[in-house]
Design a protein around this motif. Structure first.
Motif, PDB file in Angstrom:
ATOM      1  N   VAL A  24      41.538  43.268  44.523  1.00 19.92           N
ATOM      2  CA  VAL A  24      40.520  42.339  44.033  1.00 19.92           C
ATOM      3  C   VAL A  24      41.149  41.347  43.050  1.00 19.92           C
ATOM      4  O   VAL A  24      40.970  40.127  43.149  1.00 19.92           O
ATOM      5  N   ARG A  28      41.775  37.377  43.357  1.00 11.83           N
ATOM      6  CA  ARG A  28      41.137  36.503  42.358  1.00 11.83           C
ATOM      7  C   ARG A  28      42.161  35.607  41.667  1.00 11.83           C
ATOM      8  O   ARG A  28      41.907  34.423  41.435  1.00 11.83           O
ATOM      9  N   TRP A  60      30.283  36.444  40.006  1.00 14.75           N
ATOM     10  CA  TRP A  60      30.842  37.774  39.728  1.00 14.75           C
ATOM     11  C   TRP A  60      29.956  38.495  38.720  1.00 14.75           C
ATOM     12  O   TRP A  60      29.622  39.667  38.895  1.00 14.75           O
ATOM     13  N   PHE A  88      35.190  40.011  50.731  1.00 19.08           N
ATOM     14  CA  PHE A  88      36.025  39.156  49.886  1.00 19.08           C
ATOM     15  C   PHE A  88      37.384  38.888  50.527  1.00 19.08           C
ATOM     16  O   PHE A  88      38.004  37.840  50.282  1.00 19.08           O
ATOM     17  N   GLU A 115      32.872  40.140  45.049  1.00 18.28           N
ATOM     18  CA  GLU A 115      33.817  40.922  44.256  1.00 18.28           C
ATOM     19  C   GLU A 115      33.177  41.570  43.030  1.00 18.28           C
ATOM     20  O   GLU A 115      33.630  42.616  42.561  1.00 18.28           O
TER      21      GLU A 115
END
Length: 426
Positions: A24, A28, A60, A88, A115
């Motif tokens: 993740v 990001r 988010w 994602f 996410e």
């Protein structure tokens, strides 16, 4: 005496969520290290760069807190994690097809939406499956070390290398492969958790959400987390630009310095919480909590790369305290039923202030006063984080038991576990 298993289900949960949350953060942060390659193609201003980070952070935050609260009533928590991982991953790959600032902005909104729930829901599952003596270590490894290793150490090295070898579009396309693999592993290996007495002694307590919201520690975690995410987000976005445009370093040298921060973040995000399992959360905050403030100041003052790289690594020991503020402390301050909500709310507030507002405001400050302004903002946010964290009540089980045993007469009203917190605030 029963034989101890060499490999436990607890370890399986920790490793798989370590990989999932790590990826993740890898996805990001990928755009932060690709921005120097993308800036000319999109003709981006520093304010627009900040807006891209803000777009992801707002969705988010909203999805994290809402799904975190919903997950307290949903038994099938695993499906939330798996769906989010697949979504994602696909959205990350779609970044490679973006051709305008508006399309990038829309994709960042979508990515934040899917996410956001992963960290709070995964943290709740890890807490439920963790033995008490490993809680800080496990949460630090999953929520902090994964961030440091994948998002701040591997991401700059791998992303910059791939962009140099291919281009920024193909680099985004390649992110779909590890995401699919991790999603399948989580689906096959993780079971839905059950509340256990050793995980939480409050599983049968009647505790209202309103009572949780009156918890002093809860709000201090929210304030401190806001400052922590302001520091990490602004540092990750604008330091690469500072190192290339002001210090005049090459992209490869920049990636090594950022990787030094990421490597320290990765190592100390489980070492420091593990230390706090033994000496308590408050002493750990006092010893290590202020160190991140000196990282941006060192980058501005020192021009010797050979000195700067190990110094950035060593000062990042304070990142372990940042990790505790979005996982260990909010979760330990409320009943386990609301663990995902507490962690999600702290992250959401931090994302709104540190992820939504600070990148855009910092970008505007950079456009007005130069890239030095970004590093001063990072240093100030790190100091405020430490200031708020110093007012937290102790939550480490080992410390609370010791205090209760040593001073029973003086501590009858002090919370000694999540159960006592629930009774006090209900």
């Amino acid at each position: 005496m029963a034989k101890r298993k060499l490999w436990s289900y607890e370890n399986t949960v920790v490793i798989l969520f370590f990989l999932a949350i790590g990826f993740v953060w890898f996805d990001r942060n990928a755009i932060n290290f690709l921005i120097p390659f993308m800036q000319k193609d999109f003709n981006l201003t520093n304010t627009q760069i900040g807006m891209l980070a803000s777009a992801l952070a707002i969705t988010w935050a909203l999805s994290g807190i809402s799904v975190g609260l919903i997950s307290s009533k949903v038994k099938n928590k695993k499906i939330i994690i798996v769906i989010a991982i697949f979504l994602f991953t696909i959205i990350s790959a779609m970044h490679g097809a973006a051709s305008t600032f508006i399309s990038l902005f829309f994709l960042r909104l979508l990515m934040g939406l899917v996410e956001g729930p992963l960290v709070p829901v995964a943290s709740a599952i890890v807490t439920m499956e963790s033995s008490e003596k490993r809680r800080g270590f496990n949460l630090g490894l999953v929520t902090g070390t994964s961030n440091g290793l994948f998002g701040n150490f591997l991401a700059p090295l791998i992303i910059v290398a791939l962009a140099n070898l291919f281009d920024w579009q193909k680099t985004f396309y390649m992110t779909i492969i590890p995401g699919i693999i991790i999603g399948v592993l989580v689906w096959l290996s993780i079971r839905n958790p059950e509340l256990k007495e050793e995980a939480s002694v409050v599983s049968k307590e009647k505790v209202s959400l309103k009572g949780v919201m009156r918890n002093r520690n809860f709000w201090l975690c929210v304030l401190a987390a806001s400052c922590a995410i302001t520091f990490v987000t602004s540092f990750s976005i604008f330091t690469p630009l500072y190192l290339i445009n002001v210090t005049q370093l090459s992209p490869s040298t920049m990636s090594i310095i950022m990787a030094a921060f990421g490597g320290g973040f990765a190592l100390f995000s489980f070492v420091v919480p593990a230390i706090s399992d033994r000496i308590g959360r408050k002493p750990t905050i006092a010893i290590f909590g202020l160190l991140p403030a000196f990282i941006p100041l060192s980058i501005m003052i020192l021009d010797n790369v050979a000195v700067l790289i190990p110094l950035v690594f060593l000062l990042s020991i304070g990142s372990g305290v940042l990790t505790m503020m979005i996982s260990v402390l909010p979760i330990e301050s409320v009943p386990i039923k609301y663990a995902a909500f507490a962690s999600g709310f702290a992250i959401a507030a931090g994302e709104i202030i540190g992820g939504v507002m600070s990148p855009t405001v910092t970008g505007m400050a950079v456009d007005a006063w130069g890239l030095n302004a970004a590093l001063y903002i990072c240093a100030g946010a790190a100091f405020l984080f430490w200031f708020f964290a110093m007012f937290l009540r102790e939550t480490a089980p080992v410390k609370l038991r010791a205090n209760k045993a040593n001073e029973p007469a003086l501590n009858v009203d002090e919370p000694t576990s999540n159960a006592d917190y629930s009774k006090k605030i209900s």
